[in-house]
Enzyme design. Structure first.
Site, PDB file in Angstrom:
ATOM      1  N   GLU A 130     -67.640  28.217  71.229  1.00  7.56           N
ATOM      2  CA  GLU A 130     -68.562  27.930  70.292  1.00  7.56           C
ATOM      3  C   GLU A 130     -69.349  28.976  69.803  1.00  7.56           C
ATOM      4  O   GLU A 130     -70.455  28.944  70.433  1.00  7.56           O
ATOM      5  CB  GLU A 130     -69.458  26.707  70.889  1.00  7.56           C
ATOM      6  CG  GLU A 130     -69.839  25.773  69.946  1.00  7.56           C
ATOM      7  CD  GLU A 130     -68.857  24.770  69.341  1.00  7.56           C
ATOM      8  OE1 GLU A 130     -68.454  25.217  68.210  1.00  7.56           O
ATOM      9  OE2 GLU A 130     -68.321  24.116  69.834  1.00  7.56           O
ATOM     10  N   CYS A 174     -76.445  27.231  65.473  1.00  9.64           N
ATOM     11  CA  CYS A 174     -75.307  27.951  64.633  1.00  9.64           C
ATOM     12  C   CYS A 174     -74.785  27.250  63.572  1.00  9.64           C
ATOM     13  O   CYS A 174     -73.980  27.782  62.706  1.00  9.64           O
ATOM     14  CB  CYS A 174     -74.483  28.007  65.841  1.00  9.64           C
ATOM     15  SG  CYS A 174     -74.112  26.533  66.618  1.00  9.64           S
TER      16      CYS A 174
END
Ligand code: ADP
Length: 478
Positions: A252, A286
């Site tokens: 990720e 993010c």
């Protein structure tokens, strides 16, 4: 203070451990720089011990009825819910985010634990009809083995909960390495695992030098899977390090989220979505918006309204209720944001508010809105991770899509339009793993979170999340 005294040790093989050498590292509150705790700097042998204990615990954990594993996961979630205020306070102290966001993070983590408690009971294989009438094809989903997680500082408990929940549900044993900036809530989660009677070695939580621990996990033939959330740079290193043992990875990594405002968007909704999608956690997620792409007919109004709302966000210590934007995590993070702002200014971008941030010397960075941003600028290409909105205009849907896709990253994207067909068509053409349509609050336990391109691979949460911790075994029965 109770929390610090009790929990600044690592959980290895069901025991709380200090570093053998007695070495520790400091954990400071990013808002005040106050030393709030120390945590163990384990040596390599102790990391190996955590790995061995997870390996030894694996067969029994795997063979436990799913209902039993589910019960323990649910118990951890229940305890976290019960102690949510204590966890929220700790998260704000170690990470800086406003208390309301820390409370949200704890609730979100509880959801993952409860979700995976239920998914644990539905890890089902297949029976597939064969061409040959004498044969049967059976497909089993089995736990991959020892799974390790390396987690970031921006969601100290949530990233851990969603990895641990999926791993334990699948029947894997687990080793977690939290970020050095924010190990406290992760270590405290270990206490909840102990209370839930998770068997010794099934969950280990270790702290220390990231490169050493990362290398030890990656080199170990016992660790069958690593799930990492963090920078693309470290993610690429882990891909390289995984080659020797051919390890399964979930990555990720960084994002560079576009937020497209089409010319039929509902501006009220778009502005609300923009404020949440950009400024929460001081822009340090993010999936935070990195690039606002606004139809030229709307650009002026959108910019003015965004500026007005951004200016109203109070920057301060996250423990104060009025704070909407806490400090950046550390001085390097501040320096990076300041560097991007100055580089954008010298490349011709215009500040609509927050120009003072160009000279920021503290971690409290005022919210900025800048316009005239172009794909050639550094701030377009790099993940900002700060409270900075950048605005670029476009004149057609095709141009918006092409601008949005102009990045090596592909995590989250957002589209605002009042025409659902148009929004869906746009979303289908975006090279991103997740697209919010008139929505920036996209992350939840029921949905598959993850990216494409250099934002990584694998999915977390949802019914797909457990798959990352399983392997398929095919049995041909004649
Ligand atoms: P950020 O720049 O946002 O801190 P990082 O990728 O450096 O992102 O950090 C995410 C996680 O990766 C943290 O737990 C950190 O300690 C860990 N980490 C950093 N360097 C390494 C490395 N060389 N090997 C393994 N993990 C690492």
């Amino acid at each position: 203070m109770k929390v610090e005294k009790l929990h600044m040790r690592c959980l290895i093989n069901g025991e709380w451990r200090d570093a053998r050498s007695g070495s520790t590292f400091d954990v400071r509150n990013p808002a005040t720089n106050e030393l709030i705790a120390t945590a163990p700097l384990l040596d390599r042998e102790q990391v190996e011990e955590a790995i061995s204990s997870a390996n030894a615990a694996f067969p029994a954990w795997r063979d436990l009825p799913a209902r039993e594993r589910a019960r323990m996961l649910r118990a951890i979630g229940d305890s976290l819910q019960r102690r949510s205020e204590e966890f929220a306070q700790l998260i704000t102290r170690e990470q800086g985010k406003p208390l309301a966001e820390s409370r949200g993070e704890v609730a979100y983590s509880v959801n993952y634990l409860h979700w995976f408690a239920e998914e644990a009971m539905r890890v089902c294989g297949d029976i597939i009809p064969s061409d040959s009438p004498q044969k049967r094809i059976l497909v089993l989903k089995q736990p991959i083995g020892v799974a390790a997680a390396i987690t970031p500082w921006n969601f100290p408990i949530a990233m851990l909960a969603r990895k641990m929940g999926a791993a334990l549900a699948a029947g894997c044993t687990f080793i977690a390495k939290p970020a050095p900036e924010t190990p406290l809530s992760a270590l405290l989660l270990g206490e909840l695992c102990q209370e839930a009677k998770i068997p010794s070695g099934a969950v280990n939580i270790i702290t220390g030098d990231a490169a050493m621990i990362g290398a030890a996990l990656m080199a170990s033939p016992f660790v069958k899977k690593v799930s990492f959330t963090g920078s693309t740079e470290v993610g690429k290193l882990l891909i390289q390090q995984s080659a020797d043992t051919v390890k399964k990875l979930t990555l990720e990594l960084g994002g560079n989220a576009p937020f497209i405002v089409l010319d039929d968007a509902d501006l009220d909704r778009a502005i609300d979505g923009a404020i949440f999608g950009k400024y929460r956690n001081a822009g340090q997620t993010c999936i935070c918006v990195n690039r606002f792409l606004v139809h030229e007919s709307f650009a002026q109004e959108f910019s003015e309204r965004l500026v007005e709302r951004a200016k109203g966000l109070v920057v301060g210590n996250g423990l104060e209720e009025k704070t909407a934007i806490g400090p950046l995590i550390n001085d390097q993070a501040r320096d990076k944001v300041v560097g991007l702002l100055n580089s954008a200014a010298s490349d011709g971008a215009t500040f609509l508010c927050g120009e003072g941030a160009r000279q920021a010397t503290s971690r409290f960075v005022e919210p900025c809105v800048i316009t005239g941003v172009k794909p050639s600028m550094r701030i377009w290409n790099e993940e900002i991770f700060g409270p900075v909105s950048t605005i670029t205009t476009f004149s057609s849907d095709a141009e918006a899509i092409s601008l949005a896709n102009n990045t090596p990253y592909g995590l989250a994207a957002y589209v605002y339009s009042s025409n659902l067909n148009r929004a869906l068509r746009t979303a289908e053409l975006l090279d991103f793993g997740m697209v919010g349509i008139n929505d920036t609050a996209i992350s939840n336990a029921q949905a598959p979170f993850g990216g494409v391109k250099q934002s990584g691979f694998g999915r977390e949460g949802s019914k797909y999340g457990v798959d990352d911790y399983t392997v398929l075994k095919y049995l041909s029965v004649a």
